[in-house]
Design an enzyme around this catalytic site. Structure first.
Site, PDB file in Angstrom:
ATOM      1  N   TYR A 164       9.331  24.533  48.961  1.00 52.04           N
ATOM      2  CA  TYR A 164       8.389  23.620  48.314  1.00 52.04           C
ATOM      3  C   TYR A 164       8.786  23.308  46.871  1.00 52.04           C
ATOM      4  O   TYR A 164       8.464  22.244  46.352  1.00 52.04           O
ATOM      5  CB  TYR A 164       6.979  24.225  48.299  1.00 52.04           C
ATOM      6  CG  TYR A 164       6.147  23.973  49.530  1.00 52.04           C
ATOM      7  CD1 TYR A 164       6.618  24.288  50.794  1.00 52.04           C
ATOM      8  CD2 TYR A 164       4.864  23.440  49.417  1.00 52.04           C
ATOM      9  CE1 TYR A 164       5.846  24.072  51.914  1.00 52.04           C
ATOM     10  CE2 TYR A 164       4.074  23.229  50.535  1.00 52.04           C
ATOM     11  CZ  TYR A 164       4.573  23.545  51.779  1.00 52.04           C
ATOM     12  OH  TYR A 164       3.797  23.334  52.882  1.00 52.04           O
ATOM     13  N   LYS A 195      14.031  33.880  59.018  1.00 48.49           N
ATOM     14  CA  LYS A 195      15.037  33.259  59.890  1.00 48.49           C
ATOM     15  C   LYS A 195      16.388  33.846  59.487  1.00 48.49           C
ATOM     16  O   LYS A 195      17.330  33.130  59.126  1.00 48.49           O
ATOM     17  CB  LYS A 195      14.969  31.728  59.733  1.00 48.49           C
ATOM     18  CG  LYS A 195      15.788  30.940  60.750  1.00 48.49           C
ATOM     19  CD  LYS A 195      15.233  30.959  62.165  1.00 48.49           C
ATOM     20  CE  LYS A 195      16.205  30.286  63.122  1.00 48.49           C
ATOM     21  NZ  LYS A 195      15.785  30.391  64.536  1.00 48.49           N
ATOM     22  N   ASP A 231      10.725  31.352  64.776  1.00 45.85           N
ATOM     23  CA  ASP A 231      10.500  30.644  66.044  1.00 45.85           C
ATOM     24  C   ASP A 231       9.840  31.567  67.062  1.00 45.85           C
ATOM     25  O   ASP A 231       8.886  31.194  67.744  1.00 45.85           O
ATOM     26  CB  ASP A 231      11.812  30.033  66.587  1.00 45.85           C
ATOM     27  CG  ASP A 231      12.989  31.010  66.606  1.00 45.85           C
ATOM     28  OD1 ASP A 231      12.880  32.111  66.009  1.00 45.85           O
ATOM     29  OD2 ASP A 231      14.023  30.682  67.224  1.00 45.85           O
ATOM     30  N   ASP A 237       2.952  28.094  55.944  1.00 44.49           N
ATOM     31  CA  ASP A 237       2.197  26.842  56.079  1.00 44.49           C
ATOM     32  C   ASP A 237       2.021  26.519  57.556  1.00 44.49           C
ATOM     33  O   ASP A 237       0.921  26.230  58.033  1.00 44.49           O
ATOM     34  CB  ASP A 237       2.963  25.715  55.368  1.00 44.49           C
ATOM     35  CG  ASP A 237       2.238  24.377  55.480  1.00 44.49           C
ATOM     36  OD1 ASP A 237       1.012  24.363  55.291  1.00 44.49           O
ATOM     37  OD2 ASP A 237       2.910  23.367  55.770  1.00 44.49           O
ATOM     38  N   ASP A 240      -1.541  27.377  60.162  1.00 44.44           N
ATOM     39  CA  ASP A 240      -2.250  26.338  60.925  1.00 44.44           C
ATOM     40  C   ASP A 240      -2.329  26.735  62.393  1.00 44.44           C
ATOM     41  O   ASP A 240      -3.359  26.573  63.044  1.00 44.44           O
ATOM     42  CB  ASP A 240      -1.523  24.983  60.819  1.00 44.44           C
ATOM     43  CG  ASP A 240      -2.116  24.085  59.741  1.00 44.44           C
ATOM     44  OD1 ASP A 240      -2.621  24.632  58.735  1.00 44.44           O
ATOM     45  OD2 ASP A 240      -2.078  22.848  59.903  1.00 44.44           O
TER      46      ASP A 240
HETATM   47  C1  IPM Z   1      -1.907  23.918  52.894  1.00 43.53           C
HETATM   48  C2  IPM Z   1      -1.593  22.448  52.879  1.00 43.53           C
HETATM   49  C3  IPM Z   1      -0.768  22.151  51.642  1.00 43.53           C
HETATM   50  C4  IPM Z   1       0.530  22.913  51.780  1.00 43.53           C
HETATM   51  C5  IPM Z   1      -0.507  20.671  51.377  1.00 43.53           C
HETATM   52  C6  IPM Z   1      -1.782  19.862  51.346  1.00 43.53           C
HETATM   53  C7  IPM Z   1       0.264  20.469  50.097  1.00 43.53           C
HETATM   54  O1  IPM Z   1      -0.974  22.075  54.045  1.00 43.53           O
HETATM   55  O2  IPM Z   1      -2.568  24.395  51.958  1.00 43.53           O
HETATM   56  O3  IPM Z   1      -1.484  24.583  53.830  1.00 43.53           O
HETATM   57  O4  IPM Z   1       1.467  22.461  52.447  1.00 43.53           O
HETATM   58  O5  IPM Z   1       0.597  24.003  51.222  1.00 43.53           O
HETATM   59 MG    MG Z   2      -0.850  23.592  55.511  1.00 39.32          MG
END
Ligand code: IPM
Ligand code: MG
Length: 355
Positions: A142, A188, A220, A244, A248
């Protein structure tokens, strides 16, 4: 009497409505404790851009740095998607994390028994899931240099220094000590040099936590294992982009992204926010689920203010509201006895705490 100053960043979309409910619950907790809260609002995201021309005004950083903790709603929306990258709400958020030095992002994924049917996976697979992704937040691909793009080439760099890995690893091991004492470090290392350093460094830090069982997994495989058998995980330690993605994925085990909180902590002040976004499509209708934000307020008490008993009160009240069948619309089809609005849900949870 202790007085905590909380910076409120409501943000865009449903941000303001869900923060209001978390404040209601915090005030309920304070009313039966030996501390009180004062709040100061600050702008970030699209609303900040509209008013000040900057998604992260300096004043917001100043307010955050002079507070004990930051409670954050959500930012962004289609309206601002076409802006140049630096002016987009997401860029403001990334700069904010960097300015505050919040290098550790804690993202729990918990499956509530009451909502087990809300998961897209079989109940037998997700029952009892209780894991925590500990994601490095202000390094890795990032932020790595060099980065850039021309008309026909784009590039980013995944960089970690040893020190960055050491400090996030300590966070993961410390959290594991308060949980089931297992850390799975995700990398990885079969392909990436940066991951080889990651793995070697985590092994070194682990020596200071002999009680914690350490394992390693390629990213993975980790993505696959998370849906094959999520109960095998307690703490998952990851770099920025792997965390990240995996957080999710982990969030969906619980069935609704409207339930899960997060904490971003580091040297200074912590930021506590729901993991979901600003959901502009349902903003202002009073149907958003405030539970993730209320649970974030609980994480603020637990990890930021060391008010563990009060954090437990909030968590218990959330569970009780769910077990008594109160549901916001996102979860209406899962054993709802009563479908309630955003503010009704906040009041129900607040009332359990006061009584
Ligand atoms: C998160 C989001 C952020 C990230 C974005 C909105 C910049 O996806 O907090 O996970 O990638 O960190
Ligand atoms: Mg995110």
């Amino acid at each position: 009497m202790k007085k905590y100053k909380i910076a409120l960043i409501k943000g865009d979309g449903i941000g303001p409505e869900i923060i209001d409910e978390a404040v209601k619950v915090l005030d309920a907790v304070a009313s039966c404790s030996d501390f009180s809260f004062s709040y100061e609002e600050a702008l970030m995201g699209g609303c900040a851009y509209d008013i000040t021309g900057n998604p992260l005004p300096q004043e917001t950083i100043n307010i955050a740095l002079s507070s004990d903790a930051v409670l954050f709603g959500a930012i962004g929306g289609e309206k601002w998607d076409a802006l140049p990258r630096e002016m987009r709400p997401e860029s403001g958020l990334l700069r904010f994390r960097k300015e505050l030095g919040v290098y550790a992002n804690l993202r729990p994924a918990v499956v509530y028994d009451e909502l087990i049917n809300a998961s897209s996976l079989k109940a037998s697979v997700v029952k009892g899931v209780d894991l925590m992704v500990v994601r490095e937040l202000i390094g890795g691909i990032y932020f790595g240099e060099p980065k850039g793009r021309t008309a026909d080439k784009g590039w980013n760099t995944m960089v970690y220094t040893r020190d960055e890995i050491v400090r996030i690893a300590h966070q993961a091991f410390k959290i594991a000590m308060q949980r089931s004492k297992r850390v799975c470090s995700v990398d990885k290392a079969n392909v990436l040099d940066v991951s080889q350093l990651w793995r070697d460094t985590v092994i070194e830090v682990a020596k200071e936590y002999p009680e914690v069982e350490l394992s390693h997994m390629y990213v993975d495989n980790a993505a696959m294992q998370l849906i094959r058998d999520p109960r095998q995980f307690d703490v998952m330690l990851t770099g920025n982009i792997f965390g990240d993605i995996l957080s999710d994925e982990a969030s969906m085990l619980s069935g609704s992204i409207g339930l899960l909180p997060s904490a971003s902590v580091g040297a200074k002040i912590g930021v506590y926010e729901p993991i979901h976004g600003s959901a502009p499509d349902i903003a202002g209708q009073g149907i958003a689920n405030p539970i993730a934000t209320i649970a974030s307020a609980s994480m603020m008490l637990r990890y930021g203010l060391d008010e563990i008993a009060s954090a437990n009160k909030i968590d218990d009240a959330i569970k009780r509201a769910l077990s008594e069948g109160y549901r916001t619309q996102d979860l209406a089809q899962f054993d709802a006895k009563e479908v309630c609005s955003t503010s009704e849900m906040g009041s129900i949870i607040a009332n359990y705490i006061v009584r």
